[in-house]
Write an enzyme that holds these catalytic residues in place. Structure first.
Site, short mmCIF file in Angstrom:
data_model
loop_
_atom_site.label_atom_id
_atom_site.label_comp_id
_atom_site.label_asym_id
_atom_site.label_seq_id
_atom_site.Cartn_x
_atom_site.Cartn_y
_atom_site.Cartn_z
N THR A 30 0.81 -1.22 0.00
CA THR A 30 0.00 0.00 0.00
C THR A 30 0.84 1.27 0.00
OG1 THR A 30 -0.12 0.04 2.42
CG2 THR A 30 -1.85 -1.19 1.24
N CYS A 34 2.77 2.98 9.35
CA CYS A 34 1.89 3.05 10.51
C CYS A 34 2.69 2.94 11.80
CB CYS A 34 0.87 1.91 10.50
SG CYS A 34 -0.16 1.80 9.02
N CYS A 38 -1.59 0.52 15.18
CA CYS A 38 -2.60 0.95 14.20
C CYS A 38 -3.84 0.06 14.30
CB CYS A 38 -2.03 0.88 12.79
SG CYS A 38 -3.20 1.43 11.52
N ARG A 63 3.87 6.95 2.75
CA ARG A 63 3.10 8.07 3.28
C ARG A 63 2.41 7.66 4.58
NH1 ARG A 63 0.05 5.96 -0.93
NH2 ARG A 63 -2.14 5.51 -0.45
N CYS A 65 -0.14 6.86 7.51
CA CYS A 65 -1.49 6.29 7.62
C CYS A 65 -2.45 7.36 8.14
CB CYS A 65 -1.46 5.09 8.58
SG CYS A 65 -3.07 4.39 8.96
N CYS A 68 -4.02 5.89 11.98
CA CYS A 68 -3.25 5.89 13.23
C CYS A 68 -2.35 7.10 13.38
CB CYS A 68 -2.44 4.61 13.35
SG CYS A 68 -1.04 4.48 12.20
N ASP A 439 20.09 13.34 49.65
CA ASP A 439 18.84 14.08 49.78
C ASP A 439 18.10 13.67 51.05
OD1 ASP A 439 16.63 15.75 48.26
OD2 ASP A 439 15.64 13.94 48.99
#
Length: 489
Positions: A30, A34, A38, A63, A65, A68, A439
């Protein structure tokens, strides 16, 4: 992490949100990348490939998603738990140094050549400093598109793009949507359209215990610079291009962030510094699992898991406040700081609350008369020596600082002992292994829990907690009833 293919596949198939930001899943069929959690149906393992950064995914032609939104994942915890070249470079890139000073400026701050920095980042992250800065610009652009009504031309330059064409091309390439299409998809809420105000959600890895985190910030707040109002911690911010005011409110699954900036170019820097102050990129599961191996700490972790280390938005400011807090109560330290703010801070307007000033810069404090300081003479010397060193940059406290080298330089200053140096290392430098055996609160907790009482013996006992001793400090402090451990009501 991204090189362990079997582990990455398991994380994706189980939609494990703990690994968001550790690596990114790119789907070769695709051309989408992601976050591991996702909600979409996981792709077949043979169609997955893994990258260590969003920038590497983008550089490889994938590119983001749209479901998500992987570019909004919490940052990798590696950059806040390491002090090597790559980690320091990533902290500086998140702080906008490449956009302001270019790659040569980034390299100069790190003390390496541009070629060395480029080579190291490419080897570990699959992307160089320009690609990493470009990915950040794209995320900033989307935030401005979705949370303001600004014209696209103003957004382009505020996000750090050199031209509107570059802005349009980058947004289309990264998000597969034109800027106008991104704006059309935003939620139509009144807060999103309030002029001059940005309303954001800062993600984090669960669990997160807000009590010590916000309780500490609220209890030590300097009047005029910080306040707790209507369930939010608010403070002023000194930023590269101007100033800002931020309100941070803990929510079950995010931190609500309300930002007002005098210059929108400061947006990525403001977000980065707020995330760093709240330690939102930590991996609490890894930290808590390690500390649970100690039978003394295990009940404390199980009682309130997910404690973070409260840090700072301004390292020099915190160092000054650490000196003001030497051997005095929290209330006295706030009083000393408030006097400095009124006398030397820069005034700001806050229509929504009671904030009045930016904390004074080292340059402003270096010019004050030491006799005006209501503190013992030895501490005056400590104070004036510190602010002079900070103003002259003979000591630099920043995201790029080498933790050990900075410790040594601080220890060489008059009046700087182990407690002051280690509290600066923990909260200003961000060293996750800083420890405070001297401390008073730690010593009380050690006595109550049956841990060694002397500094040397306690340090030896705490070796098993490494590299997360700063988080162990938070759990030990929580055994006390001090107000820093509780959210204000």
């Amino acid at each position: 992490m991204h090189t362990d293919r079997a582990r990455c596949v398991r994380a994706v198939q189980s939609k494990d949100a703990r690994f968001d930001g550790w690596f990114f899943t790119a789907v070769v069929t695709t051309r989408i990348y992601c976050r591991p959690s996702c909600p979409a149906v996981p792709p077949k393992p043979e169609n997955m490939t893994f990258y260590p950064s969003a920038a590497a995914c983008q550089q490889a032609g994938f590119r983001a998603c749209k479901r998500c939104r992987p570019d909004t994942s919490p940052g990798s915890p590696q950059w806040n738990q390491r002090a090597d070249l790559v980690a320091r470079a990533m902290r500086l890139i998140a702080d906008g140094v490449v956009d302001r000073e270019g790659v040569p400026g980034l390299a100069a701050r790190l003390g390496y050549s541009s070629r060395q920095v480029e080579r190291q980042l490419l080897a570990e992250l699959g992307a160089g400093p320009l690609a990493l800065a470009r990915a950040q610009r794209a995320q900033t652009a989307r935030l401005l598109i979705e949370t303001t009504a600004l014209p696209m031309a103003e957004i382009a330059f505020a996000a750090g793009f050199s031209s509107i064409r570059t802005f349009n091309d980058t947004v289309r390439e990264v998000f597969a949507l034109a800027p106008s299409e991104l704006r059309a998809r935003r939620p139509r809420t009144p807060a999103a359209l309030t002029p001059g105000v940005l309303t954001l959600r800062l993600p984090f890895r669960a669990p997160l215990n807000p009590d010590n985190l916000f309780g500490h910030l609220a209890a030590t707040a300097v009047p005029g610079v910080e306040e707790w109002r209507d369930g939010a911690y608010r403070r002023t911010l000194r930023l590269p291009y101007g100033h800002g005011i931020v309100g941070l409110t803990p929510r079950p699954d995010h931190i609500a962030c309300r930002l007002t900036l005098s210059d929108l170019r400061d947006l990525p820097v403001a977000i980065s510094r707020c995330r760093r102050m709240l330690d939102l990129d930590a991996d609490p599961v890894a930290v808590d699992d390690h500390l649970r191996t100690d039978p003394v700490l295990a009940p404390l972790v199980d009682k309130a898991p997910g404690r973070r280390v409260p840090r700072t938005v301004d390292e020099a400011e915190f160092a000054v406040r650490a000196v003001l807090g030497q051997q005095v109560s929290t209330a006295a330290a706030r009083t000393h700081a408030a006097r400095l703010v009124l006398a030397h801070g820069e005034p700001v307007e806050d229509p929504e609350g009671g904030l009045t000033h930016l904390f004074p810069s080292p340059e402003a404090l270096a010019g004050l008369d030491p006799e005006t300081l209501a503190m013992p003479r030895t501490r005056r010397t400590t104070f004036t020596t510190l602010v002079t060193a900070l103003a002259e940059e003979s000591i630099h406290l920043g995201m790029e600082s080498d933790w050990q080298e900075t410790r040594e330089r601080l220890l060489a200053l008059p009046g700087f002992g182990p407690w002051t140096v280690d509290v600066i290392a923990m909260r200003a430098l961000g060293d996750p292994d800083a420890f405070l055996p001297t401390d008073l609160g730690i010593r009380r907790a050690a006595k109550e829990l049956g841990l060694p009482s002397t500094s040397a013996a306690l340090t030896a006992r705490a070796a098993a907690w490494r590299p997360w001793r700063a988080y162990a400090v938070q759990y030990l402090w929580a055994t006390d009833s001090h107000p820093i451990n509780f959210l204000p009501v």
